[in-house]
Enzyme design. Structure first.
Site, PDB file in Angstrom:
ATOM      1  N   LYS A 158      43.943  36.580  31.973  1.00 45.72           N
ATOM      2  CA  LYS A 158      44.765  35.427  31.621  1.00 45.72           C
ATOM      3  C   LYS A 158      44.323  34.162  32.326  1.00 45.72           C
ATOM      4  O   LYS A 158      44.015  34.170  33.507  1.00 45.72           O
ATOM      5  CB  LYS A 158      46.220  35.702  31.990  1.00 45.72           C
ATOM      6  CG  LYS A 158      46.906  36.387  30.880  1.00 45.72           C
ATOM      7  CD  LYS A 158      48.301  36.769  31.252  1.00 45.72           C
ATOM      8  CE  LYS A 158      48.884  37.500  30.097  1.00 45.72           C
ATOM      9  NZ  LYS A 158      49.431  36.609  29.078  1.00 45.72           N
ATOM     10  N   ARG A 213      44.689  28.216  10.911  1.00 46.92           N
ATOM     11  CA  ARG A 213      43.851  29.247  11.571  1.00 46.92           C
ATOM     12  C   ARG A 213      42.481  29.395  10.904  1.00 46.92           C
ATOM     13  O   ARG A 213      41.938  30.496  10.783  1.00 46.92           O
ATOM     14  CB  ARG A 213      44.583  30.603  11.590  1.00 46.92           C
ATOM     15  CG  ARG A 213      45.721  30.652  12.597  1.00 46.92           C
ATOM     16  CD  ARG A 213      46.380  32.009  12.618  1.00 46.92           C
ATOM     17  NE  ARG A 213      47.036  32.297  11.357  1.00 46.92           N
ATOM     18  CZ  ARG A 213      47.373  33.513  10.944  1.00 46.92           C
ATOM     19  NH1 ARG A 213      47.107  34.559  11.677  1.00 46.92           N
ATOM     20  NH2 ARG A 213      47.985  33.683   9.791  1.00 46.92           N
ATOM     21  N   GLU A 214      41.906  28.271  10.483  1.00 39.07           N
ATOM     22  CA  GLU A 214      40.616  28.318   9.799  1.00 39.07           C
ATOM     23  C   GLU A 214      39.537  28.980  10.660  1.00 39.07           C
ATOM     24  O   GLU A 214      38.682  29.711  10.146  1.00 39.07           O
ATOM     25  CB  GLU A 214      40.151  26.897   9.428  1.00 39.07           C
ATOM     26  CG  GLU A 214      40.988  26.210   8.353  1.00 39.07           C
ATOM     27  CD  GLU A 214      42.188  25.451   8.920  1.00 39.07           C
ATOM     28  OE1 GLU A 214      42.641  25.777  10.049  1.00 39.07           O
ATOM     29  OE2 GLU A 214      42.696  24.547   8.237  1.00 39.07           O
ATOM     30  N   LEU A 215      39.583  28.696  11.976  1.00 45.34           N
ATOM     31  CA  LEU A 215      38.533  29.239  12.844  1.00 45.34           C
ATOM     32  C   LEU A 215      38.620  30.763  12.914  1.00 45.34           C
ATOM     33  O   LEU A 215      37.608  31.461  12.870  1.00 45.34           O
ATOM     34  CB  LEU A 215      38.637  28.632  14.252  1.00 45.34           C
ATOM     35  CG  LEU A 215      37.543  29.063  15.227  1.00 45.34           C
ATOM     36  CD1 LEU A 215      36.166  28.688  14.707  1.00 45.34           C
ATOM     37  CD2 LEU A 215      37.769  28.462  16.605  1.00 45.34           C
ATOM     38  N   HIS A 253      44.028  52.426  23.748  1.00 45.00           N
ATOM     39  CA  HIS A 253      43.230  51.263  23.372  1.00 45.00           C
ATOM     40  C   HIS A 253      41.906  51.676  22.754  1.00 45.00           C
ATOM     41  O   HIS A 253      41.156  50.861  22.256  1.00 45.00           O
ATOM     42  CB  HIS A 253      42.992  50.374  24.591  1.00 45.00           C
ATOM     43  CG  HIS A 253      44.274  50.003  25.288  1.00 45.00           C
ATOM     44  ND1 HIS A 253      44.863  50.815  26.224  1.00 45.00           N
ATOM     45  CD2 HIS A 253      45.103  48.953  25.134  1.00 45.00           C
ATOM     46  CE1 HIS A 253      45.977  50.256  26.642  1.00 45.00           C
ATOM     47  NE2 HIS A 253      46.158  49.129  25.985  1.00 45.00           N
ATOM     48  N   ASP A 305      62.985  48.660  42.490  1.00 46.33           N
ATOM     49  CA  ASP A 305      64.314  48.047  42.513  1.00 46.33           C
ATOM     50  C   ASP A 305      64.977  47.958  41.132  1.00 46.33           C
ATOM     51  O   ASP A 305      66.186  47.827  41.023  1.00 46.33           O
ATOM     52  CB  ASP A 305      64.135  46.618  43.023  1.00 46.33           C
ATOM     53  CG  ASP A 305      65.117  46.311  44.120  1.00 46.33           C
ATOM     54  OD1 ASP A 305      65.650  47.269  44.692  1.00 46.33           O
ATOM     55  OD2 ASP A 305      65.337  45.112  44.369  1.00 46.33           O
ATOM     56  N   ASN A 352      49.252  32.312  28.216  1.00 47.44           N
ATOM     57  CA  ASN A 352      48.974  33.522  27.445  1.00 47.44           C
ATOM     58  C   ASN A 352      47.591  33.449  26.785  1.00 47.44           C
ATOM     59  O   ASN A 352      47.291  34.174  25.861  1.00 47.44           O
ATOM     60  CB  ASN A 352      50.081  33.706  26.393  1.00 47.44           C
ATOM     61  CG  ASN A 352      50.021  35.081  25.765  1.00 47.44           C
ATOM     62  OD1 ASN A 352      49.534  36.021  26.367  1.00 47.44           O
ATOM     63  ND2 ASN A 352      50.466  35.183  24.525  1.00 47.44           N
TER      64      ASN A 352
END
Ligand code: GLN
Ligand code: ZN
Length: 762
Positions: free
Chosen positions: A117, A17-19, A700, A662, A122
């Site tokens: 999305k 995850r360097e970026l 949020h 339902d 995802n």
């Protein structure tokens, strides 16, 4: 005749995850733009090296945030609000992405672009913004720089672009004008870009039009014809039109007749269409087959693919290209990083790097005979067979339980009205009852305790004590606030899916299996590899402890089967529906255990139910059938007086409201505050039968909503839904908020409920 190998896109976050870390340092002002650019260049270089066995590697798939936003900049389609702002181009880019950039001292300047999305993945992209007067203007600098870097490194470069029609399809006309009217203005910019690439001596450009796997109206089909007629006029350049994520179906003929030099199709999901495509494709066109699944983490059965592909190769010869089915953006980078995975399970997996090795092995077998890669094929066969037959994967008891599922399992004893009466008698709640969605703030202390438990610095017993203290704190705060139905606060949960996955048999967890979700945000989906069972109760101890501290009803909190499924990497050896039913049976057992332990209200979150909707509407009914049935199996085994809640974190469900009804939860809490109760429009046409808590507190945002605001929202809701069936609650869990905001906000919420009760007394 040799087949050509290529790749559609590579993960850009980096194996470690360097970026992500480089971006976050830059945004915090802890590193320079040069350092960030340098990290980007370094990642691109490494990723091209990892792809150097291919005949063509993608260029332009790298992005500092999002490839759709990159394209908006390339096309000069910046929102008006960031035009003319000072600073580096990349800062402006981050302003659109995040509402602020590293150089902004406060974040009040511009609002961020909307995010949504990318098809049924995802991954979230920044929605292009259009208006009737949108004009495009080429800025090819980013792409040309990356091309120059690739050239310098000797990469066999194939620039990748999202096609013009998909670009328009992804965007939103802010003034409700017709997006397609912009095509005429957009095409010359694409033509100019392609000409610049041709002038650089580029041979092939990959142009993605994944909308070809969706249901398209005639105006969109016509737009594709118009667009490619225009793009085909560019000389000295070949276009590979890429489709992925599913079958072409009614667009197959159209895809085959667009005037391009090559077509890529997703031969994992549409293997049965390959024959028709070959029959319809011009005899000079290249056909690229995506034979390695770019959406999951399983090894490909190479011998199976070859048995099918060899005759295809014999007929297409050098017109055949092979690749992963789609960009590898959707899978983790490198399986070799994993140190702690169970050896069996590790041997069944392939991440991005390993998927390219598979492409290479397949190409070797086609080009030089299977014998030339026999060792790799044999090893693959052993792994694939081991997985197929493993007793870790197959549990006959679980399969038998799924086979025994019948309609009675998902059926409550009585209808809603009768149940509601029994629940009212038992729970004695006021009108407009107040509750929260589950989590309370995950403080630094909680996270520290969890990481100390993991590293062994804290033993189980001390961890448990800390979590109990946290629960006691939450209960006390709720008492003081005067809420009606309590929660324990979910302090013990790192994540609403991982928490359950870790306790279920049939799940595995990677250390570095990160996938980009948006910008610098990555997720590490758990790996559902085997039949699912629940060795022991997972939440009962926490919930009963919390209940022991109060006379108010304590909600048991669970994640529903559909959400667990949709946020995991799932099996490819059985339908998703079967995995979902297995999860449903496991979670049902937990529900019944909670009920047995005298928990009277149980909430089963289905935050991600909507996310699983297939790309084609014609397939929605089938998905919703088993998704709703799975929820019902989980929830509906309880007695009438046990109250079932569910929660969903989105507001658009007008189109699936009948199916949500339902599910037959007694109470559903949903996100609505940001849309000003607009969501409730759905209730004009559909008479939702059960109780509903339209979120009135937008969790949020750090803002503290006033009592008046919340009363106003609820009064709007009461115009549509009888007060007897309304609850008052926040939008979602409070885990990302701080106590300092949560307490006053909830105090206002409780006060709002009291005011509303007054309305009805009058
Ligand atoms: N119960 C969960 C929580 O409160 C729900 C989270 C969600 O809906 N995403 O955190
Ligand atoms: Zn939510």
């Amino acid at each position: 005749m040799t087949v050509t190998t290529h790749n559609l896109g590579y993960p850009r976050i980096g194996a470690k995850r360097e970026l992500k870390f480089a971006l976050e340092d830059y945004w915090k002002g802890q590193s320079s733009l040069d350092a960030l650019e340098g990290q980007g260049a370094q990642l691109r270089q490494r990723h091209w090296q990892e792809q150097n066995a291919l005949d063509f590697a993608p260029v332009g798939d790298f992005s500092f945030y999002d490839q759709v936003l990159d394209l908006s900049f390339t096309l000069g389609n910046l929102p008006q609000r960031v035009r003319g702002l000072e600073g580096a181009a990349l800062d402006n880019y981050f302003r659109v992405a995040r509402g602020r950039s590293a150089s902004d001292s406060d974040c009040s300047c511009v609002h961020a672009g909307e995010m949504t999305k990318w098809f049924d993945t995802n991954y979230h992209y920044i929605v292009p913004e259009f208006a009737a007067d949108t004009q495009f203007k080429l800025d090819s600098s980013r792409l040309l720089q990356q091309l120059a870097q690739a050239r310098q490194l000797g990469v066999k470069a194939k620039p990748v672009l999202i096609g013009p029609v998909t670009y328009l399809w992804l965007g939103k006309a802010k003034d409700d004008s017709d997006k397609l009217a912009l095509l005429q203005g957009l095409l010359p910019v694409y033509v100019q870009l392609l000409q610049e690439l041709a002038a650089q001596g580029v041979e092939w450009v990959q142009i993605d039009e994944p909308i070809l796997v969706t249901e398209l109206g005639s105006e969109w089909r016509q737009a594709l014809l118009t667009a490619y007629a225009a793009l085909s006029k560019v000389h000295h350049l070949k276009l590979l039109l890429a489709t992925y994520f599913g079958k072409l179906q009614d667009n197959l003929e159209l895809a085959c007749k667009l005037p391009v030099q090559g077509l890529h199709i997703d031969a994992v999901h549409a293997r049965d269409e390959v024959g028709q495509v070959i029959a319809q494709l011009p005899a000079t066109s290249v056909l690229s087959l995506g034979v390695v699944n770019g959406r999951n983490i399983w090894k490909t059965d190479l011998n199976d693919v070859l048995a099918w592909l060899e005759p295809v190769h014999a007929s297409l010869q050098s017109r055949l290209w092979i690749a992963p089915s789609c960009s590898l953006l959707h899978v983790p980078v490198d399986l070799a990083s994993e140190q702690k995975l169970d050896a069996d399970i590790q041997s069944w997996l392939a991440f991005a790097r390993q998927k390219l090795d598979e492409v290479h092995t397949i190409a070797g077998a086609l080009n030089h005979g299977r014998a030339s890669v026999q060792a790799a094929l044999d090893a693959n066969h052993v792994a694939v067979e081991a997985r197929r037959q493993s007793s870790r994967v197959h549990n006959p008891d679980v399969k038998a339980a799924v086979a025994r599922i019948d309609a009675t399992l998902g059926q409550r004893a009585s209808g809603y009205a009768e149940r509601a009466a029994e629940q009212a008698a038992l729970l004695q709640l006021p009108l407009y009852p107040t509750t929260t969605i589950g989590s309370f703030p995950q403080t630094a202390e909680i996270r520290q305790a969890r990481s100390q438990l993991r590293s062994g610095q804290l033993d189980e017993a001390s961890y448990k004590k800390l979590m109990q203290a946290e629960i006691a704190h939450c209960v006390k705060e709720q008492e003081t606030l005067g809420l009606d139905v309590f929660v324990h606060g979910e302090a013990e949960r790192n994540d609403m899916v991982e928490y359950f996955g870790e306790q279920l048999d049939g799940y595995a967890f990677s250390q570095f299996g990160w996938v980009q979700s948006y910008g610098s945000r990555c997720v590490k989906p758990p790996i559902l590899f085997g039949d699912i069972s629940r060795p022991r109760a997972m939440t009962v101890e926490w919930s009963t402890y919390a209940q022991s501290l109060t006379d108010k009803p304590m909600k048991g909190m669970l994640t529903g089967p559909v959400t667990i499924l949709n946020w995991s990497f799932v099996r490819d050896d059985q339908p998703r529906s079967v995995s979902c039913y297995q999860l449903a049976l496991a979670m049902r057992a937990e529900v019944l255990d909670l009920e047995q332990a005298s928990i009277r209200v149980i909430q089963i979150d289905e935050a991600a139910l909507r996310e699983g909707l297939p790309l084609r509407k014609s397939q929605w009914a089938e998905y919703l059938r088993w998704a709703v049935e799975s929820f019902r199996i989980t929830a509906n085994g309880v007695a009438d007086e046990t109250q079932i809640h569910t929660h969903m974190c989105y507001s658009e469900f007008n189109d699936i409201i009948a199916q949500i009804a339902d599910m037959d939860a007694d109470v559903i809490t949903i996100e609505t505050s940001r849309s000003d109760m607009e969501l409730l429009d759905a209730f004009d046409d559909f008479n939702y039968p059960n109780a509903i808590g339209p979120g009135v507190y937008d969790i949020h945002s750090p803002n503290i909503p006033s009592q008046e605001q919340m009363v106003k929202l609820m009064r709007k809701a009461a115009e549509r839904i009888p007060a007897q069936r309304l609850w008052v609650n926040p939008d979602c869990g409070l885990k990302t908020r701080g106590w300092k905001e949560v307490i006053p906000a909830l105090a206002n919420m409780v006060a709002a409920a009291k005011t509303l009760r007054g309305d009805n007394a009058a």
